[in-house]
Scaffold this active site. Sequence first.
Site, short mmCIF file in Angstrom:
data_model
loop_
_atom_site.label_atom_id
_atom_site.label_comp_id
_atom_site.label_asym_id
_atom_site.label_seq_id
_atom_site.Cartn_x
_atom_site.Cartn_y
_atom_site.Cartn_z
N HIS A 34 0.84 -1.20 0.00
CA HIS A 34 0.00 0.00 0.00
C HIS A 34 0.88 1.25 0.00
O HIS A 34 1.81 1.36 0.81
CB HIS A 34 -0.90 -0.02 1.24
CG HIS A 34 -1.93 1.06 1.25
ND1 HIS A 34 -3.14 0.95 0.58
CD2 HIS A 34 -1.95 2.28 1.87
CE1 HIS A 34 -3.85 2.05 0.78
NE2 HIS A 34 -3.15 2.87 1.56
N HIS A 67 -2.97 4.80 -3.09
CA HIS A 67 -4.05 5.58 -2.50
C HIS A 67 -3.75 7.06 -2.68
O HIS A 67 -2.83 7.59 -2.06
CB HIS A 67 -4.14 5.19 -1.02
CG HIS A 67 -5.16 5.96 -0.24
ND1 HIS A 67 -5.23 5.90 1.14
CD2 HIS A 67 -6.15 6.80 -0.61
CE1 HIS A 67 -6.21 6.66 1.56
NE2 HIS A 67 -6.78 7.23 0.52
N GLY A 143 -3.59 11.39 6.65
CA GLY A 143 -2.56 12.41 6.70
C GLY A 143 -1.33 12.01 7.48
O GLY A 143 -0.25 12.51 7.22
N PHE A 144 -1.48 11.09 8.42
CA PHE A 144 -0.35 10.68 9.25
C PHE A 144 -0.47 9.19 9.58
O PHE A 144 -1.57 8.67 9.73
CB PHE A 144 -0.30 11.47 10.57
CG PHE A 144 -0.11 12.95 10.39
CD1 PHE A 144 1.16 13.48 10.23
CD2 PHE A 144 -1.20 13.79 10.37
CE1 PHE A 144 1.33 14.84 10.06
CE2 PHE A 144 -1.04 15.16 10.19
CZ PHE A 144 0.24 15.68 10.04
N GLY A 145 0.67 8.53 9.74
CA GLY A 145 0.68 7.16 10.23
C GLY A 145 0.64 7.13 11.74
O GLY A 145 0.80 8.15 12.41
N GLY A 177 -5.96 2.21 8.82
CA GLY A 177 -5.80 3.13 9.94
C GLY A 177 -5.92 2.44 11.27
O GLY A 177 -6.98 1.91 11.61
N GLY A 198 0.71 -0.19 8.77
CA GLY A 198 2.03 0.41 8.63
C GLY A 198 2.90 0.19 9.84
O GLY A 198 3.81 -0.64 9.85
#
Length: 218
Positions: A34, A67, A143-145, A177, A198
């Site tokens: 991804h 994505h 927007g953020f991991g 997420g 992630g």
Amino acid sequence: MNEAFIAPSILSADFTRLGADLATCQASGANWIHLDIMDGRFVPNLTIGPVVVEACRRATDLPLDVHLMIQRPENLIEAFAKAGASRIIVHVETCPHLHRTLQHIKSLGCAAGVTLNPATPASAIQPVLGMADQVLVMSVNPGFGGQTFIPESVDKIRQLRAMLDEINSPARLEVDGGIIPETLRLARDAGADTFVAGNFIFHHGKGIAAGIRELREA
């Protein structure tokens, strides 16, 4: 329900050893890779572009799940397809001509996906559900991991599973997420079949293979 797929997100990877880590993901049983493309406008971060996608394409045989968290994604779809994307996902919030955008993705030989932010109702993608090869539920604000899974996402997954089943769609239902074994089980029970992770994979204390294995077991 479709077989469960695991899709490591390189947003959390160490880019100094990206090729080696992608090889480890593939050897450890990942199904897709991804890639989160952020423009610093639609989301408050800036990540990668087609050059990195092309490098990933050379580093792994796995499908690349791209994505696009960007404004005006229609302007860059062709570039990402040429770079080697296997699947291209666009946001309902950024596509005023969503039918045309999904058709364009398919015309380039890629699977076409549609996604929606946590605050966007499942009904927003009803008009294009029959066109989609993939539906992605964002279970954090993009927007953020490293964010925490939003519990209300489970209800949205359940709604979308029912909507897809109603039209006998073979589309994969993906969730992205805050995916760890506990939240993966919640999402799977609600009807999701593809899980983007992630931090849990790339920052796992025992390594990438252990992270993938634990998610697979979940």
